[in-house]
Design an enzyme around this catalytic site. Structure first.
Site, PDB file in Angstrom:
ATOM      1  N   ASP A   1      13.723   7.250   9.672  1.00 24.45           N
ATOM      2  CA  ASP A   1      12.604   7.592  10.563  1.00 24.45           C
ATOM      3  C   ASP A   1      12.467   6.557  11.670  1.00 24.45           C
ATOM      4  O   ASP A   1      11.746   6.769  12.637  1.00 24.45           O
ATOM      5  CB  ASP A   1      11.303   7.649   9.729  1.00 24.45           C
TER       6      ASP A   1
ATOM      7  N   ARG B   1       0.830  -1.215   0.000  1.00 24.64           N
ATOM      8  CA  ARG B   1       0.000   0.000   0.000  1.00 24.64           C
ATOM      9  C   ARG B   1       0.864   1.265   0.000  1.00 24.64           C
ATOM     10  O   ARG B   1       0.664   2.174  -0.803  1.00 24.64           O
ATOM     11  CB  ARG B   1      -0.918  -0.009   1.238  1.00 24.64           C
ATOM     12  N   ILE B   2       1.827   1.330   0.923  1.00 24.26           N
ATOM     13  CA  ILE B   2       2.624   2.570   1.045  1.00 24.26           C
ATOM     14  C   ILE B   2       3.690   2.631  -0.050  1.00 24.26           C
ATOM     15  O   ILE B   2       3.924   3.699  -0.629  1.00 24.26           O
ATOM     16  CB  ILE B   2       3.262   2.682   2.446  1.00 24.26           C
TER      17      ILE B   2
ATOM     18  N   HIS C   1      10.572   8.660  14.359  1.00 25.40           N
ATOM     19  CA  HIS C   1       9.414   7.826  13.983  1.00 25.40           C
ATOM     20  C   HIS C   1       8.140   8.678  13.863  1.00 25.40           C
ATOM     21  O   HIS C   1       7.174   8.476  14.611  1.00 25.40           O
ATOM     22  CB  HIS C   1       9.217   6.679  14.984  1.00 25.40           C
ATOM     23  N   VAL C   2       8.176   9.601  12.919  1.00 25.34           N
ATOM     24  CA  VAL C   2       7.034  10.512  12.723  1.00 25.34           C
ATOM     25  C   VAL C   2       6.374  10.321  11.355  1.00 25.34           C
ATOM     26  O   VAL C   2       5.675  11.205  10.872  1.00 25.34           O
ATOM     27  CB  VAL C   2       7.457  11.996  12.893  1.00 25.34           C
TER      28      VAL C   2
ATOM     29  N   GLU D   1      14.206   1.896  19.381  1.00 25.15           N
ATOM     30  CA  GLU D   1      13.528   3.173  19.617  1.00 25.15           C
ATOM     31  C   GLU D   1      13.103   3.304  21.081  1.00 25.15           C
ATOM     32  O   GLU D   1      12.684   2.306  21.672  1.00 25.15           O
ATOM     33  CB  GLU D   1      12.288   3.272  18.705  1.00 25.15           C
TER      34      GLU D   1
ATOM     35  N   ARG E   1      10.738  -0.329   9.437  1.00 32.03           N
ATOM     36  CA  ARG E   1      11.045  -0.617  10.825  1.00 32.03           C
ATOM     37  C   ARG E   1      12.565  -0.622  10.959  1.00 32.03           C
ATOM     38  O   ARG E   1      13.275  -1.023  10.015  1.00 32.03           O
ATOM     39  CB  ARG E   1      10.501  -1.994  11.248  1.00 32.03           C
TER      40      ARG E   1
HETATM   41  P1  NAP Z   1       1.746  -3.845   2.947  1.00 31.03           P
HETATM   42  O1  NAP Z   1       0.689  -3.249   2.089  1.00 31.03           O
HETATM   43  O2  NAP Z   1       1.470  -5.127   3.640  1.00 31.03           O
HETATM   44  O3  NAP Z   1       3.067  -3.993   2.044  1.00 31.03           O
HETATM   45  C1  NAP Z   1       4.194  -4.669   2.478  1.00 31.03           C
HETATM   46  C2  NAP Z   1       5.101  -4.937   1.274  1.00 31.03           C
HETATM   47  O4  NAP Z   1       6.313  -5.530   1.746  1.00 31.03           O
HETATM   48  C3  NAP Z   1       4.494  -5.893   0.262  1.00 31.03           C
HETATM   49  O5  NAP Z   1       4.787  -5.435  -1.030  1.00 31.03           O
HETATM   50  C4  NAP Z   1       5.211  -7.214   0.535  1.00 31.03           C
HETATM   51  O6  NAP Z   1       5.283  -7.970  -0.676  1.00 31.03           O
HETATM   52  C5  NAP Z   1       6.584  -6.710   0.973  1.00 31.03           C
HETATM   53  N1  NAP Z   1       7.298  -7.662   1.839  1.00 31.03           N
HETATM   54  C6  NAP Z   1       6.844  -8.272   2.945  1.00 31.03           C
HETATM   55  N2  NAP Z   1       7.779  -9.085   3.454  1.00 31.03           N
HETATM   56  C7  NAP Z   1       8.850  -8.984   2.622  1.00 31.03           C
HETATM   57  C8  NAP Z   1      10.129  -9.604   2.597  1.00 31.03           C
HETATM   58  N3  NAP Z   1      10.492 -10.492   3.518  1.00 31.03           N
HETATM   59  N4  NAP Z   1      10.986  -9.260   1.607  1.00 31.03           N
HETATM   60  C9  NAP Z   1      10.635  -8.372   0.656  1.00 31.03           C
HETATM   61  N5  NAP Z   1       9.431  -7.752   0.632  1.00 31.03           N
HETATM   62  C10 NAP Z   1       8.548  -8.062   1.603  1.00 31.03           C
HETATM   63  O7  NAP Z   1       2.176  -2.832   4.100  1.00 31.03           O
HETATM   64  P2  NAP Z   1       2.085  -1.233   4.115  1.00 31.03           P
HETATM   65  O8  NAP Z   1       0.738  -0.806   4.533  1.00 31.03           O
HETATM   66  O9  NAP Z   1       2.652  -0.720   2.834  1.00 31.03           O
HETATM   67  O10 NAP Z   1       3.087  -0.927   5.340  1.00 31.03           O
HETATM   68  C11 NAP Z   1       4.412  -1.367   5.280  1.00 31.03           C
HETATM   69  C12 NAP Z   1       5.109  -1.144   6.612  1.00 31.03           C
HETATM   70  O11 NAP Z   1       5.471   0.236   6.764  1.00 31.03           O
HETATM   71  C13 NAP Z   1       4.320  -1.422   7.895  1.00 31.03           C
HETATM   72  O12 NAP Z   1       4.235  -2.795   8.165  1.00 31.03           O
HETATM   73  C14 NAP Z   1       5.131  -0.667   8.935  1.00 31.03           C
HETATM   74  O13 NAP Z   1       6.162  -1.483   9.450  1.00 31.03           O
HETATM   75  C15 NAP Z   1       5.762   0.480   8.129  1.00 31.03           C
HETATM   76  N6  NAP Z   1       5.181   1.782   8.508  1.00 31.03           N
HETATM   77  C16 NAP Z   1       5.971   2.722   9.087  1.00 31.03           C
HETATM   78  C17 NAP Z   1       5.439   3.955   9.433  1.00 31.03           C
HETATM   79  C18 NAP Z   1       6.285   5.015  10.047  1.00 31.03           C
HETATM   80  O14 NAP Z   1       5.762   5.808  10.808  1.00 31.03           O
HETATM   81  N7  NAP Z   1       7.558   5.093   9.725  1.00 31.03           N
HETATM   82  C19 NAP Z   1       4.089   4.213   9.230  1.00 31.03           C
HETATM   83  C20 NAP Z   1       3.309   3.233   8.640  1.00 31.03           C
HETATM   84  C21 NAP Z   1       3.857   2.016   8.276  1.00 31.03           C
HETATM   85  P3  NAP Z   1       5.464  -9.568  -0.649  1.00 31.03           P
HETATM   86  O15 NAP Z   1       4.495 -10.106   0.370  1.00 31.03           O
HETATM   87  O16 NAP Z   1       5.215 -10.010  -2.044  1.00 31.03           O
HETATM   88  O17 NAP Z   1       6.891  -9.805  -0.238  1.00 31.03           O
HETATM   89  C1  8YV Z   2       2.775   4.558  14.207  1.00 31.11           C
HETATM   90  C2  8YV Z   2       3.642   3.101  12.335  1.00 31.11           C
HETATM   91  O1  8YV Z   2       3.510   5.633  14.684  1.00 31.11           O
HETATM   92  O2  8YV Z   2       1.540   2.545  11.465  1.00 31.11           O
HETATM   93  C3  8YV Z   2       2.670   2.161  11.730  1.00 31.11           C
HETATM   94  O3  8YV Z   2       3.069   1.013  11.473  1.00 31.11           O
HETATM   95  O4  8YV Z   2       4.793   2.825  12.462  1.00 31.11           O
HETATM   96  C4  8YV Z   2       3.186   4.446  12.765  1.00 31.11           C
HETATM   97  O5  8YV Z   2       2.151   4.902  11.992  1.00 31.11           O
HETATM   98  C5  8YV Z   2       3.065   3.392  15.104  1.00 31.11           C
HETATM   99  O6  8YV Z   2       2.348   2.268  14.741  1.00 31.11           O
HETATM  100  C6  8YV Z   2       2.717   3.706  16.567  1.00 31.11           C
HETATM  101  O7  8YV Z   2       1.329   3.687  16.739  1.00 31.11           O
END
Ligand code: NAP
Ligand code: 8YV
Length: 318
Positions: free
Chosen positions: A256, A155-156, A279-280, A261, A232
């Site tokens: 980020d 998604r992201i 982590h924002v 953390e 992460r």
């Molecule tokens: P998503 O829609 O589930 O997408 C995850 C992607 O990662 C998929 O394309 C998946 O494809 C791939 N993936 C999973 N495991 C993998 C592996 N071992 N090797 C290579 N690719 C892999 O998730 P999303 O909604 O985009 O969110 C992704 C992540 O962003 C969250 O889980 C969270 O950890 C992080 N996040 C961080 C923040 C922040 O504040 N910094 C905020 C929101 C989310 P395949 O299954 O085909 O491998």
């Molecule tokens: C949040 C995130 O800050 O959605 C996630 O996976 O990393 C961030 O949006 C975190 O989950 C704390 O609630």
């Protein structure tokens, strides 16, 4: 009629609190002084949990709440939650997908831009009086026409790829399975890194991605290469990252998220070629309001009919 008991781990916005208090008898983990005494009196009554991506559902809380049925996480990443243990007990785990895609994509882009354009040191140059004293700031590099490798194209990741288009990039991606998308799939992460100017990490955390951005991947990006991490901290080998940046084998990093953390290694804080955020990625009033709404909507729907809106995939069958 008595309201079901909900335990809240971590903080929540005022709107979330108001809505939860209207529907549930709310217990706030932060207010509990003696956990054992609280468990003896209330543990058996807790049927619902509100938590977040950082705290997850700790094993001692699961053990203390034998009648827990639903756990709603404020965030999309749920690597801090033992979903196997939840499924085994029939606990429905929910998260907040999609509502934060745009914000996290913006954060990734801004980190990349800050790294290319040296905006943080330029800002210091302007503010400190160095401009008047020493003359113009050094030139930086353009974000245009780059090859950008995206690790994780969910998604992201897809939102990042779309938003990057204004910079006329060549987009590559690496995931475990090829997607039906107009970007070039790379079978290996190291192969993608070899061809990329920038590697943007946006996979989930957890065992399958633990330190997959290792020394070999970082060095494949090269001395002019850049890594951006909004996924992460566990996804990048932080020790290898520090070594690569210090030795000049990797050019720049925009981060980020971190392994421990809220601790950030001093070595990262001391380097000029690194941009650090606490982590924002999703942390705007607008996006947090949407995440908070979905977190509470999941709990309220569960209360009404036992179903939830956005279960994590592992719990979708429950
Ligand atoms: P998503 O829609 O589930 O997408 C995850 C992607 O990662 C998929 O394309 C998946 O494809 C791939 N993936 C999973 N495991 C993998 C592996 N071992 N090797 C290579 N690719 C892999 O998730 P999303 O909604 O985009 O969110 C992704 C992540 O962003 C969250 O889980 C969270 O950890 C992080 N996040 C961080 C923040 C922040 O504040 N910094 C905020 C929101 C989310 P395949 O299954 O085909 O491998
Ligand atoms: C949040 C995130 O800050 O959605 C996630 O996976 O990393 C961030 O949006 C975190 O989950 C704390 O609630």
């Amino acid at each position: 009629m008595s309201k079901p008991d909900l335990l809240m781990i971590g903080g929540a916005t005022d709107v979330m609190l108001e809505r939860m208090e209207a529907e549930f008898t709310l217990h706030k983990m932060n207010d509990i002084k003696d956990f054992d005494a609280w468990v003896a009196e209330h543990g058996g009554k807790i049927v619902a949990l509100a938590t977040n991506g950082h705290d997850g559902v700790p094993a001692h809380v699961m053990a203390a709440c034998p009648n827990l049925q639903v756990a709603s996480a404020y965030g999309v990443g749920y690597d801090a939650i033992d979903t196997d243990a939840c499924v085994a007990r029939g606990i429905k785990v929910t998260h907040t997908p999609n509502v934060l895609n745009a914000e996290v994509a913006n954060t990734a882009m801004m980190l990349m831009l800050a790294c290319f354009r040296n905006f943080l040191s330029d800002e210091r140059h302007a503010r400190s009086g160095d401009w008047e004293r020493d003359g113009n700031a050094p030139l930086s590099n353009s974000p245009d026409n780059r090859t950008i490798g995206i690790l994780g194209m969910g998604r992201i990741g897809q939102e990042i790829a779309e938003r990057l288009q204004v910079f006329n990039p060549t987009i590559l991606y690496h995931t475990r399975s090829r997607k039906d998308l107009p970007y070039e799939y790379c079978e290996t992460l190291v192969g993608m890194a070899e061809r990329s100017d920038v590697l943007i990490c946006i996979t989930p955390g957890g065992a399958s991605t633990n330190k997959i951005v290792n020394k070999q991947v970082l060095e494949a990006l090269g001395p002019e290469g850049m890594v951006i991490n909004v996924s992460r901290g566990s996804v990048i080998d932080e020790e290898a990252l520090i070594e690569a940046l210090q030795s000049g084998k990797l050019g720049k990093a925009g981060l980020d998220v971190f392994e421990q953390e809220p601790k950030i290694p001093n070595a990262l804080k001391e380097m000029e070629n690194v941009v650090l955020l606490p982590h924002v990625g999703s942390a705007t009033h607008e996006t947090r309001a949407a995440m908070g709404k979905l977190t509470v909507d999941n709990l309220i729907q569960w209360k009404q009919d036992g179903t939830v809106i956005t279960p994590v995939p592992e719990c979708a069958h429950l």
